[in-house]
Design an enzyme around this catalytic site. Sequence first.
Site, short mmCIF file in Angstrom:
data_model
loop_
_atom_site.label_atom_id
_atom_site.label_comp_id
_atom_site.label_asym_id
_atom_site.label_seq_id
_atom_site.Cartn_x
_atom_site.Cartn_y
_atom_site.Cartn_z
N SER A 113 0.91 -1.26 0.00
CA SER A 113 -0.11 0.13 -0.02
C SER A 113 0.64 1.13 0.21
O SER A 113 1.59 1.37 -1.01
CB SER A 113 -0.83 -0.12 1.15
OG SER A 113 -1.83 0.91 1.13
N ASP A 255 -2.48 6.05 -4.05
CA ASP A 255 -1.41 5.33 -3.81
C ASP A 255 -1.05 4.23 -4.40
O ASP A 255 -1.73 3.90 -5.48
CB ASP A 255 -1.49 4.84 -2.27
CG ASP A 255 -2.86 4.07 -2.04
OD1 ASP A 255 -3.49 3.91 -2.98
OD2 ASP A 255 -2.67 3.40 -0.91
#
Length: 465
Positions: A113, A255
């Site tokens: 992530s 992201d």
Amino acid sequence: FHVEGAMTFEPPPGLMVSVSGIRGRVGEALDPLVATRYAAAFGTWLRAETGRAPTVVLGRDSRTSGPLLARSVTAALEAVGCTVVDVGLAPTPTTLMAVRHHGADGAIVVTASHNPVEWNALKLASGAGMFLDADQAAAMRSHVDAPGWQRWDGVGHREVDGGAVERHIEAITRLPYLDLDGIRGRGFTVALDCVRGAGGVTFPALLEALGCDVRGIDLEPDGRFPRKPEPVAGNLGELESLVRETGAAIGIATDPDGDRLSLVDETGRAIGEDYTLALATRLVLRHRAGPVVTNLSTSRVVEDAATEAGAPFFRAPVGEINVARRMEAEGAVIGGEGNGGVILPDLHHTRDAHVAAALVLQLLLETGSTVSELVASAPAYAIVKDSVARPDGPLAPAYDRLAAELDADVEDRQDGLWLGWPEVGRWLHFRPSGTEPIVRMIAEAPDETQARELVEAARAAMDES
């Protein structure tokens, strides 16, 4: 079968094992052997839960370590008898949507992530297309020392799903909140920054399906992140410049795994990731009444959006699964986290940057306002985020000292320590991170001075430990 008397598996130093997954620096705490062991444990747990040979969806973000770890995961799952449905390079929400499509028993997403490029992780999901909760994760880990390796005639196999991205985009365009003809008619110019992550395979196609004129940077999903991957305002300087240069109506940044979205207004100013959920909430509550859920570290701008619409508002511990479970319990119509993670149950109970972008564009269409006007129309707060290295000892004594010193109107210990002064718009959240070896201190107040004072009080409580 397993080898009797086999040595107990000891996680390497630096490996972070939590509801946020199995996370570490590649080649140090996380390597193919570690990935194999936990993937095998996951497949064994699913087999025990379902009573059959499970089907597991597998996806990954664009990190350079992703392919090798995905191969390790595939081998481990096959070795414990799983069918692996591989969606390849795809955002996390795309991968989790594929769980329901295939009627799969779970999923593994190879992604760290927002962590820096040297990190990677295995994020584990159930057959509901939601990440494991604390009890499920603990049950999975109980199989790490004795995975259910199968004989030659019981091993699984791998299949390829090449349609997950298209299904995800199509599902978003069918959402009842969207006026597709209206959005397409506006022809929004959108500046896009995918940080060379998995969003590069989905976002351009989604925005083009919405009739947008896309001006992008770092769309190539090669995992060579050109900026810090977390899409916080301080990391979005190039996107701010792109908005100004192109005259875009909005800038959006995600992201590496495409579950968080941050916004830049039409003047080229990054407005902070908390506003993503606030604006998406405003849009949904214009169409549908119901509760809103977010986590303890989220700005009051989300609570204000719910209050303005007369909607019930609830806070849950940090962590996507904690918010999603509370949303299910409360029958929430929207929720998520202040890090730019929007969860829309009409689609799935997963943070989804793509859904967030579509909802914000619809809000711009319906209100006829600019992003800066929408921000200016609500109360403003200053939020300060800081952290310190996590000590070896317990944090409870620091919590107790801080609670006694600050004497808040509201005290919440669901997740670390949360102190609130609702009448004056101040709060402080002090908790250990689930993704990094640090203690986070987040405070919000009407001005930065007050917020910083709260953070410094938390730091002082730690120093006394």
